[in-house]
Design a protein around this motif. Structure first.
Motif: not given
Length: 465
Positions: A156-163, A394-397
């Motif tokens: 979905y274009g989201l980072h795994p942290n979203a889960e 800004i960079t990847d979490a």
């Protein structure tokens, strides 16, 4: 995602794929639309980081979009990508959308999935999932089975942290429901522990003891030499805080008398007692307070910090060296005051001004005085990504760091035409993780990557976590 994509394709058949004279273009855009449909429908599960509000996207949106696609391809010599994106994103799917940030997200998905590069075999719908070539109907179903990566937020274009965030919230909700379903026996069972009333009374006494007196507004007005925009904000905040603390004291005194048997227990007192027992913020307080997702204990600690911050500020009305932006009932009023101060000082028209945000490399302790113009603010957190202090972008979490804190941000007002908009991500600022109605402002943050990446990742700044 796997089931949703198959289900989206099931609305069509081999005849649909063959009905358009421009078969290659039609099939490519149709498959991209099916993927888009599956993404927007399933993104809901990630809560506010997915969509600010929940929308009833349905298969009718997809089938009508494909009919529009057919009509436009038959009528035009070149593929009108802009027209198609507008029709799908602003009318067919966009017709459901009521939030501007969600509209931006929908538009960005379409810009990523439906563009001229899709016919050159270059387009990745998700990492490891390229747009398929010219296949038949069963071939597409087979392609999904063979090629679609396993379910993950990356699709979905989201980072795994979203889960992680979404699963944590789901389990918290479950445990809270289980707690609320426990029998409400006031005897405290055989364990001989404190009864329900005793627990409520202990919290009630603690709150009454720690809550300071209300602010004396009349005395403050007499003490303030001039009504600058910042001082007006301080007055407004103190007035709001007085309304809240007055209600807390009134309702707790009433409940105390009820528990002693000196007053008849009303339904409002019952609700207040239940809320305190379950560590929830009572409704009558919430109505007069600021948005918050904390339990009662965390909420009350936060309230005392806010009162202390206001006491420090109003003792001499000097702007704090670093302002805690989350400590306001209405953070917009403070940000507007920054613009008003600059507008008065330089005689600029207020409606031709904007805020510029420069993220410093320092923390709150490193500042001893406020800037000459504008203000330093702290207490913001980033969700969906993180701030790279060295690179200033800004960079990847990092995995498992859901809401990393931001360094101090220097905010000042500038004329709109002086704004630097290249390589910037317009980042929404919200009061809480609930997003949506708690929107505060938009801060432009530097990025080396395409801003669309952060749009799809649902990157935002939060004042409370």
């Amino acid at each position: 995602m796997h089931a949703n994509l198959h289900k989206a394709l099931d609305n069509f058949n081999q005849d649909t794929l063959e009905m358009c004279a421009r078969e290659n273009e039609f099939k490519s855009i149709l498959f991209a639309l099916c993927y888009f449909h599956a993404v927007v429908a399933e993104r809901r599960k990630f809560g506010p980081q997915g969509w600010n509000r929940s929308y009833p996207f349905n298969t009718g949106d997809l089938t009508i979009s494909v009919n529009v696609l057919y009509n436009y391809l038959e009528a035009n010599a070149k593929v009108p990508y802009d027209d198609l994106r507008y029709l799908f994103g602003e009318i067919m799917y966009g017709g459901h959308i009521t939030d501007d940030w969600d509209r931006r997200l929908c538009r960005t998905y379409l810009e990523e999935y439906i563009k001229s590069e899709m016919l050159e075999g270059e387009l990745l719908l998700a990492p490891g999932f390229p747009l398929p070539g010219n296949l038949d109907y069963n071939g597409y179903h087979q392609y999904i089975d063979d090629t679609l990566p396993p379910e993950s937020p990356y699709l979905y274009g989201l980072h795994p942290n979203a889960e992680i965030g979404f699963l944590t919230q789901t389990s918290e909700k479950l445990f809270r429901t289980v707690l609320e379903m426990q029998p409400r026996d006031s005897s405290g069972g055989k364990g001989g522990g404190a009864t329900r009333e005793e627990k409520v009374k202990a919290v009630l006494d603690e709150v009454m003891e720690k809550l300071p007196d209300e602010f004396n507004i009349a005395e403050m007005i007499a003490k303030a030499e001039e009504r600058t925009p910042y001082i007006v904000v301080a007055f407004q905040e103190c007035e709001r805080m007085n309304i809240l603390t007055h209600e807390i004291k009134r309702s707790l005194r009433e409940l105390d008398l009820g528990l002693k048997g000196e007053l008849t227990m009303t339904s409002d007192m019952e609700n207040l007692q239940n809320a305190i027992f379950f560590d929830q913020v009572p409704d009558s307080w919430t109505k007069r307070a600021y948005p918050s997702m904390s339990g009662l204990a965390g909420w009350f600690t936060d309230l005392l910090s806010r009162i202390k911050e206001l006491e420090t500020w109003t003792s001499d009305f000097a702007l704090p060296s670093v302002v805690w932006l989350a400590g306001f009932f209405n953070p917009q009023s403070f940000l507007t005051a920054i613009m008003q101060s600059m507008a008065r000082k330089n005689e600029w028209p207020l409606d031709k001004m904007a805020l510029q945000c420069d993220v410093t490399k320092k923390n709150r302790e490193d500042f001893s005085s406020p800037p000459r113009e504008g203000a330093y603010v702290h207490g913001l957190f980033m969700e969906g990504a993180r701030w790279d202090n060295q690179g200033g972008i800004i960079t990847d979490a990092r995995l498992k760091e859901l809401t990393p804190p931001m360094p101090v941000i220097f905010i000042k007002a500038i004329p709109v035409d002086k704004q630097e908009l290249r390589n910037m991500y317009p980042c929404p600022v919200y009061k809480t993780r609930q997003r949506g109605p708690t929107y505060v402002w938009t801060f432009n943050l530097k990025t080396k990557e395409n801003p669309s990446k952060w749009v799809l990742a649902g990157v935002a700044l939060l004042l409370q976590i």
